[in-house]
Design an enzyme around this catalytic site. Sequence first.
Site, short mmCIF file in Angstrom:
data_model
loop_
_atom_site.label_atom_id
_atom_site.label_comp_id
_atom_site.label_asym_id
_atom_site.label_seq_id
_atom_site.Cartn_x
_atom_site.Cartn_y
_atom_site.Cartn_z
N ARG A 107 73.65 35.94 39.46
CA ARG A 107 73.73 36.51 40.82
C ARG A 107 74.82 37.56 40.76
O ARG A 107 75.98 37.26 40.44
CB ARG A 107 74.09 35.43 41.85
CG ARG A 107 74.56 36.00 43.17
CD ARG A 107 74.63 34.99 44.27
NE ARG A 107 73.30 34.58 44.66
CZ ARG A 107 73.02 33.93 45.79
NH1 ARG A 107 74.00 33.61 46.64
NH2 ARG A 107 71.80 33.59 46.08
N ASP A 225 66.70 37.19 58.54
CA ASP A 225 67.84 36.92 57.66
C ASP A 225 69.10 37.35 58.41
O ASP A 225 69.03 38.01 59.46
CB ASP A 225 67.68 37.70 56.35
CG ASP A 225 68.63 37.22 55.25
OD1 ASP A 225 69.36 36.23 55.47
OD2 ASP A 225 68.63 37.84 54.17
N1 CP Z 1 69.33 31.67 50.10
C1 CP Z 1 70.32 31.70 49.18
O1 CP Z 1 70.24 32.39 48.17
O2 CP Z 1 71.35 30.85 49.44
P1 CP Z 1 72.76 30.84 48.68
O3 CP Z 1 73.44 32.17 48.98
O4 CP Z 1 73.51 29.69 49.27
O5 CP Z 1 72.52 30.68 47.22
#
Ligand code: CP
Length: 308
Positions: A107, A225
């Site tokens: 990420r 979102d």
């Molecule tokens: N939806 C999502 O990616 O949640 P996190 O940011 O908690 O990983």
Amino acid sequence: MKHFLDINKTEVADLRGMIDSALAMKTARLGRPKGALDDEQPLKDHMVALIFEKPSTRTRVSFDVGVRQMGGQTMVLSGKEMQLGHGETIADTARVLSRYVDLIMIRTFEEQVLLELAEYADVPVINGLTDRSHPCQIMADILTYEEHRGPITGKKVVWSGDGNNVCSSFLHAAGQFGFDLTFTGPAVLDPEDVFVAEARSKGVTVSIERDPVKAVEGADLVVTDTWVSMHDAQSARERRHNQLRPYQVNEELMSHAKPDALFMHCLPAHRDEEATSAVMDGPHSVIFDEAENRMHAQKAVMRWCLGQ
Ligand code: CP
């Protein structure tokens, strides 16, 4: 090398196979404790690196638990604590990690970091969110829709709010899974033109409708979102709230969708901002199924990456 970088970069048959595999693995575990091993352990003897340059609850826990259920081991790494956060190149990081682990999930802030990691890694790389996309989330969302309502092909999905990275992955999925997508939000927060054009080139209808009530008419699924994402400047908060307030998903707005329409939000949510608690906890909502399905969908993604 099978990297899972984006839904629009993955073959339709492979995506369909992953959804089917996720559902089969989920069904096979029904009633078992969360920590119980799966009958099959396709990640036995495998080590998975989970790199986070941004905060996470769902992605971190769902990948970690999913790997363990499949018999593998994880190493959760913070970008700041790695040399990556102190000047080591992404290419060198990729080459080094490839000597230790069998799979890398990252990420990160900029898509370029993901792409460079994938270019130089000798092991599969999975996109756990960048500034431009969040494919694992949308794989979970497709699984969730189909569990509740059957095939998503030919359905109408409405995205209300900010045309952000999660919206981009919904556009990628529209082209690949064959559903129509209507975006409703302020023009300054429209989704990326390139993704709109790409979805349209695959034969699906992508509409931009500024009136949220008109947008949700006939919707099978309404999605929103947070109004201020992790990569947005907090100084933009007030301006964004003013721009996005008309696009709040509330009971009145949901009443214009189909009676059996579903409501989704990838979470974390700011309750009573982008969506009211009445909708989030109401009869249309499947938000916690989405969260659970992150784990099942990602298990299928990891198996695919490893050629299983
Ligand atoms: N939806 C999502 O990616 O949640 P996190 O940011 O908690 O990983």
